[in-house]
Design a protein around this motif. Structure first.
Motif, PDB file in Angstrom:
ATOM      1  N   ALA A   1       0.871  -1.182   0.000  1.00  0.00           N
ATOM      2  CA  ALA A   1       0.000   0.000   0.000  1.00  0.00           C
ATOM      3  C   ALA A   1       0.901   1.223   0.000  1.00  0.00           C
ATOM      4  O   ALA A   1       1.988   1.202   0.592  1.00  0.00           O
ATOM      5  CB  ALA A   1      -0.903   0.013   1.225  1.00  0.00           C
ATOM      6  N   SER A   2       0.450   2.281  -0.660  1.00  0.00           N
ATOM      7  CA  SER A   2       1.277   3.489  -0.760  1.00  0.00           C
ATOM      8  C   SER A   2       0.480   4.709  -0.327  1.00  0.00           C
ATOM      9  O   SER A   2      -0.752   4.703  -0.389  1.00  0.00           O
ATOM     10  CB  SER A   2       1.714   3.670  -2.213  1.00  0.00           C
ATOM     11  OG  SER A   2       0.564   3.635  -3.046  1.00  0.00           O
ATOM     12  N   GLY A   3       1.198   5.764   0.077  1.00  0.00           N
ATOM     13  CA  GLY A   3       0.526   6.992   0.512  1.00  0.00           C
ATOM     14  C   GLY A   3      -0.133   7.721  -0.642  1.00  0.00           C
ATOM     15  O   GLY A   3      -1.240   8.238  -0.530  1.00  0.00           O
ATOM     16  N   SER A   4       0.555   7.791  -1.777  1.00  0.00           N
ATOM     17  CA  SER A   4       0.001   8.431  -2.977  1.00  0.00           C
ATOM     18  C   SER A   4      -0.471   7.341  -3.926  1.00  0.00           C
ATOM     19  O   SER A   4      -0.036   6.196  -3.832  1.00  0.00           O
ATOM     20  CB  SER A   4       1.075   9.287  -3.653  1.00  0.00           C
ATOM     21  OG  SER A   4       1.352  10.423  -2.863  1.00  0.00           O
ATOM     22  N   PRO A   5      -1.352   7.720  -4.867  1.00  0.00           N
ATOM     23  CA  PRO A   5      -1.901   6.655  -5.730  1.00  0.00           C
ATOM     24  C   PRO A   5      -0.901   6.113  -6.737  1.00  0.00           C
ATOM     25  O   PRO A   5      -0.113   6.858  -7.306  1.00  0.00           O
ATOM     26  CB  PRO A   5      -3.044   7.369  -6.454  1.00  0.00           C
ATOM     27  CG  PRO A   5      -2.759   8.822  -6.344  1.00  0.00           C
ATOM     28  CD  PRO A   5      -1.950   9.035  -5.123  1.00  0.00           C
TER      29      PRO A   5
ATOM     30  N   GLN B   1      -9.264  -9.068  -1.603  1.00  0.00           N
ATOM     31  CA  GLN B   1      -7.886  -9.016  -2.062  1.00  0.00           C
ATOM     32  C   GLN B   1      -7.249  -7.649  -1.870  1.00  0.00           C
ATOM     33  O   GLN B   1      -6.084  -7.451  -2.168  1.00  0.00           O
ATOM     34  CB  GLN B   1      -7.797  -9.457  -3.528  1.00  0.00           C
ATOM     35  CG  GLN B   1      -7.834 -10.966  -3.694  1.00  0.00           C
ATOM     36  CD  GLN B   1      -6.934 -11.690  -2.679  1.00  0.00           C
ATOM     37  OE1 GLN B   1      -5.734 -11.421  -2.582  1.00  0.00           O
ATOM     38  NE2 GLN B   1      -7.517 -12.584  -1.898  1.00  0.00           N
ATOM     39  N   GLN B   2      -8.026  -6.671  -1.420  1.00  0.00           N
ATOM     40  CA  GLN B   2      -7.461  -5.339  -1.221  1.00  0.00           C
ATOM     41  C   GLN B   2      -7.535  -4.974   0.248  1.00  0.00           C
ATOM     42  O   GLN B   2      -8.398  -5.441   0.975  1.00  0.00           O
ATOM     43  CB  GLN B   2      -8.246  -4.326  -2.023  1.00  0.00           C
ATOM     44  CG  GLN B   2      -7.914  -4.409  -3.499  1.00  0.00           C
ATOM     45  CD  GLN B   2      -8.168  -3.075  -4.165  1.00  0.00           C
ATOM     46  OE1 GLN B   2      -7.682  -2.063  -3.699  1.00  0.00           O
ATOM     47  NE2 GLN B   2      -8.907  -3.091  -5.232  1.00  0.00           N
ATOM     48  N   LEU B   3      -6.625  -4.098   0.657  1.00  0.00           N
ATOM     49  CA  LEU B   3      -6.622  -3.722   2.068  1.00  0.00           C
ATOM     50  C   LEU B   3      -7.836  -2.872   2.426  1.00  0.00           C
ATOM     51  O   LEU B   3      -8.419  -3.021   3.495  1.00  0.00           O
ATOM     52  CB  LEU B   3      -5.344  -2.965   2.401  1.00  0.00           C
ATOM     53  CG  LEU B   3      -4.054  -3.785   2.275  1.00  0.00           C
ATOM     54  CD1 LEU B   3      -2.847  -2.897   2.487  1.00  0.00           C
ATOM     55  CD2 LEU B   3      -4.043  -4.934   3.269  1.00  0.00           C
TER      56      LEU B   3
ATOM     57  N   PRO C   1      -4.058  -5.243  -7.851  1.00  0.00           N
ATOM     58  CA  PRO C   1      -4.685  -3.953  -7.531  1.00  0.00           C
ATOM     59  C   PRO C   1      -3.922  -3.273  -6.387  1.00  0.00           C
ATOM     60  O   PRO C   1      -3.507  -3.937  -5.434  1.00  0.00           O
ATOM     61  CB  PRO C   1      -6.102  -4.331  -7.089  1.00  0.00           C
ATOM     62  CG  PRO C   1      -6.095  -5.795  -6.859  1.00  0.00           C
ATOM     63  CD  PRO C   1      -4.848  -6.391  -7.403  1.00  0.00           C
ATOM     64  N   ILE C   2      -3.725  -1.972  -6.516  1.00  0.00           N
ATOM     65  CA  ILE C   2      -2.900  -1.259  -5.526  1.00  0.00           C
ATOM     66  C   ILE C   2      -3.778  -0.431  -4.592  1.00  0.00           C
ATOM     67  O   ILE C   2      -4.625   0.341  -5.036  1.00  0.00           O
ATOM     68  CB  ILE C   2      -1.882  -0.340  -6.242  1.00  0.00           C
ATOM     69  CG1 ILE C   2      -0.966  -1.181  -7.149  1.00  0.00           C
ATOM     70  CG2 ILE C   2      -1.075   0.478  -5.252  1.00  0.00           C
ATOM     71  CD1 ILE C   2      -0.190  -2.282  -6.445  1.00  0.00           C
ATOM     72  N   THR C   3      -3.554  -0.609  -3.303  1.00  0.00           N
ATOM     73  CA  THR C   3      -4.315   0.133  -2.299  1.00  0.00           C
ATOM     74  C   THR C   3      -3.589   1.420  -1.933  1.00  0.00           C
ATOM     75  O   THR C   3      -2.368   1.417  -1.765  1.00  0.00           O
ATOM     76  CB  THR C   3      -4.437  -0.699  -1.000  1.00  0.00           C
ATOM     77  OG1 THR C   3      -4.992  -1.963  -1.334  1.00  0.00           O
ATOM     78  CG2 THR C   3      -5.295  -0.006   0.032  1.00  0.00           C
ATOM     79  N   GLN C   4      -4.359   2.502  -1.796  1.00  0.00           N
ATOM     80  CA  GLN C   4      -3.763   3.740  -1.286  1.00  0.00           C
ATOM     81  C   GLN C   4      -4.013   3.824   0.213  1.00  0.00           C
ATOM     82  O   GLN C   4      -5.152   3.711   0.668  1.00  0.00           O
ATOM     83  CB  GLN C   4      -4.374   4.949  -1.994  1.00  0.00           C
ATOM     84  CG  GLN C   4      -3.566   6.208  -1.767  1.00  0.00           C
ATOM     85  CD  GLN C   4      -4.168   7.431  -2.449  1.00  0.00           C
ATOM     86  OE1 GLN C   4      -5.010   7.309  -3.337  1.00  0.00           O
ATOM     87  NE2 GLN C   4      -3.743   8.597  -2.023  1.00  0.00           N
TER      88      GLN C   4
END
Ligand SMILES: O=C([O-])CC(=O)C(=O)O
Ligand SMILES: [Mg+2]
Length: 604
Positions: free
Chosen positions: A482-486, A545-547, A498-501
């Motif tokens: 997971a990242s702070g910015s998209p 599957q996503q946070l 899929p990437i979680t912000q």
């Protein structure tokens, strides 16, 4: 209906104030049955908890004033009733455009622009013209618009603030305003303010000292309070405290709009902030103040000074802490573990500023609730700053940093050395140092754990400690990321990840909603813990599957956060508003959320 009375007015051919008595009475009667007049100085509706939602919007403006006020302006969408009664017939194009078409037009303009800063500029100028339309588009297309008005583009806008300046928004308190702040606060036109976001510009995202340019961050955060938490846009106030800047390039820039002098420091600085806080609370005793992007040496002392005295919190310490904890709890579920097992995590955190410390302290509070003693919880952490591991013998640490000092590795050990020895299960990045998670460190981490949890949380994107694709690739697709910015979703070996912000936006709008709707008097760590638990539970329920749920669901997430926070507040006796008996807390909070709608606009 519209056609009939349009004719009436045409025949009468009179200015709105001279409408025939009979007509005037009829129109007002139509509204008066469900309208309670609780207007502010501008004749705008007040929506305190016990009042019903306004079904009309009353204004004292007439003619061009209606169009020039972003709260009353509807561009081409004024109905015929409004055009007649507010004296704007002929001042807008003849076709009455629908709200939907207006929104479509705005979106097509955004899409047609390619430079992010131009998109930002276009959207902020829309905000200056028509707040309702701006928020409609932001809410309906959150995932597209938020990265423009919030991180990452807001970072660029802060760096270029002096170049893109059009018209002021919010308030500036400079070191030359000392002694005047008590009267200055009355220059703000709104009688009521629910939320202030204030920065001193000393640590804007991961971009460092941007002085008065930092105002863009409170503006962006407050747009998300409105869009996500349903805070009334007329009741938010962005503030910058301009105490100078140590950014020499800005000081030398003739276009810079702040005080081009070094920052004031020490007692002088704290007295300055004190005067600001007193002024604000003397005018708006119930306002919530969010401290934003203050550099670490002042962020903690300010929070400690004011958290019991005023209704306030520090976003980077407390909301970032809460959302990072939520991500960790959600990652435990993804790994098939219970919340209790957070106590076994070995956590390496790169970044020991306000955000890094805030995150680690929040996780520690959770570990304590799950059964660890305080000193045991601290043993689960290894913190690094730009000089490496915080180890024994390090000088110049703040009291909060000193609690994390390790003696099992030499002071200044590199990330790779720490990872090799500690075999962390979780790697957090809150350093503002882009690329700080090296390939060697991540590959080493992945050797020892099945699902390495990798959260580069610094903003904006360039300052993230690693990219999403790096984390996925270097761990062979095993990272929980997971990242702070998209970041865009990642394709790796024919699979989409899929990437979680993991951004505090999941958190602060809901906090604002709970505080304003339930009249909470103090914000506590327990409220942030409750928010974290609630957010992590949402992800498990709906998005296995996503946070977290996607940001397009922010309004619902904020409502959940607000409910969790309000429950704690009522339990602890810190909420003073009484929701109507026939409503659940959730229903009440929902009813208090401002919606971007064109309620009929009628004259006083
Ligand atoms: O603004 C954001 O995206 C999150 C935040 O508070 C920061 O990075 O300082
Ligand atoms: Mg921040």
């Amino acid at each position: 209906m519209a056609a009939t009375w349009r004719t009436t007015i045409c025949q009468s051919n009179k200015a709105p104030t001279k409408y025939p008595k009979l007509f005037f009475a009829t129109k007002l009667n139509r509204f008066s049955s469900h309208f309670i007049s609780t207007e502010d100085a501008y004749g705008r509706e007040d929506t305190t908890p016990e009042k019903p939602k306004p079904s009309v919007y009353r204004t004292r403006h007439r003619g061009m004033e209606v169009i020039q006020d972003p709260f009353t302006n509807r561009g081409a969408a004024f109905t015929w009733d409004e055009r007649e009664r507010l004296g704007i017939r002929g001042l807008v194009p003849p076709k009455v455009q629908s709200f939907d078409i207006q929104a479509e037009r705005v979106l097509s303009r955004v899409d047609a622009l390619h430079d992010p800063l131009n998109k930002y500029d276009f959207l902020v100028s829309l905000l200056d013209r028509n707040e309702t339309l701006f928020y409609r588009v932001l809410i309906d297309h959150f995932e597209k618009i938020a990265p423009i008005i919030y991180t990452p583009t807001v970072g660029l806008a802060s760096q270029k603030s002096q170049v893109i300046f059009r018209r002021p928004r919010g308030m500036y308190f400079s070191k030359y305003d000392r002694g005047c702040m008590n009267t200055m606060v009355y220059n703000w036109p709104q009688e009521q303010v629910d939320v202030i976001v204030v920065t001193d510009g000393s640590r804007i995202l991961g971009l460092g000292d941007l002085g008065a340019n930092g105002i863009q961050i409170p503006i962006g955060k407050l747009a998300l309070y409105v869009a996500g938490g349903g805070i009334d846009p007329r009741r938010v106030l962005p503030v910058v405290l301009d105490v100078g800047t140590n950014n020499e390039a800005l000081r030398k820039d003739p276009w810079y709009l702040g005080i081009a002098e070094p920052r004031i420091t020490g007692d002088e600085y704290f007295r300055f902030v004190d005067e600001f806080m007193e002024a604000v609370y003397s005018r708006w005793p119930q306002v919530m103040v969010q401290f934003e992007d203050f550099a670490n040496p002042v962020a903690y002392p300010l929070l400690e000074t004011y958290r019991d005295k005023y209704l306030c919190f520090n976003d980077d310490i407390q909301s970032t802490g809460s959302i990072a904890l939520a991500s960790i709890l959600a990652s435990l579920r993804l790994r098939g573990m219970t919340n209790r097992e957070i106590c076994k995590e070995r956590i390496v955190c790169v970044g020991a500023g306000s955000a890094g410390l805030g995150v680690c302290e929040t996780i520690i509070q959770c570990m304590e609730r799950e059964g660890l003693r305080s000193h045991q919880a601290y043993r689960q952490f290894w913190l690094l700053d730009d000089k490496g591991l915080l180890g024994r013998g390090r000088v110049g640490l703040t009291p909060t940093q000193a609690r994390f000092v390790r003696d099992d590795l030499p002071d200044g050990s590199s990330l790779e050395e720490v990872v090799r020895t500690v075999k962390p299960t979780i790697l957090l990045g809150l350093s503002g140092a882009g690329g700080a998670f090296t390939e060697a460190a991540i590959r080493e981490m992945a050797k020892h754990v099945e699902r390495p949890v990798i959260f580069p949380l610094s903003n904006p994107v360039d300052h993230a400690e690693c990219t999403a694709s790096q984390a996925i690739e270097w761990t062979g697709g095993r990272a929980i990321f997971a990242s702070g910015s998209p970041f865009d979703d990642v394709e790796y070996q024919n699979k989409i990840y899929p990437i979680t912000q993991c951004n505090n936006v999941y958190n602060f709008p809901g906090m604002g909603l709970a505080v304003t709707a339930c009249r909470i008097t103090h914000i506590t760590d327990d409220m942030f813990l409750a928010a974290a638990r609630r957010i992590s539970a949402l992800s498990a329920d709906h998005h296995k599957q996503q946070l977290f749920p996607p940001l397009s669901e922010l309004r619902n997430v904020s409502l959940q956060v607000a409910t969790a926070v309000a429950e704690v507040a009522y339990e602890d006796g810190l909420a003073t508003a009484e929701p109507p008996r026939k409503m659940t807390l959730h229903q009440y909070l929902l009813s208090r959320m401002w919606q971007p709608q064109y309620a009929p606009l009628v004259p006083f």
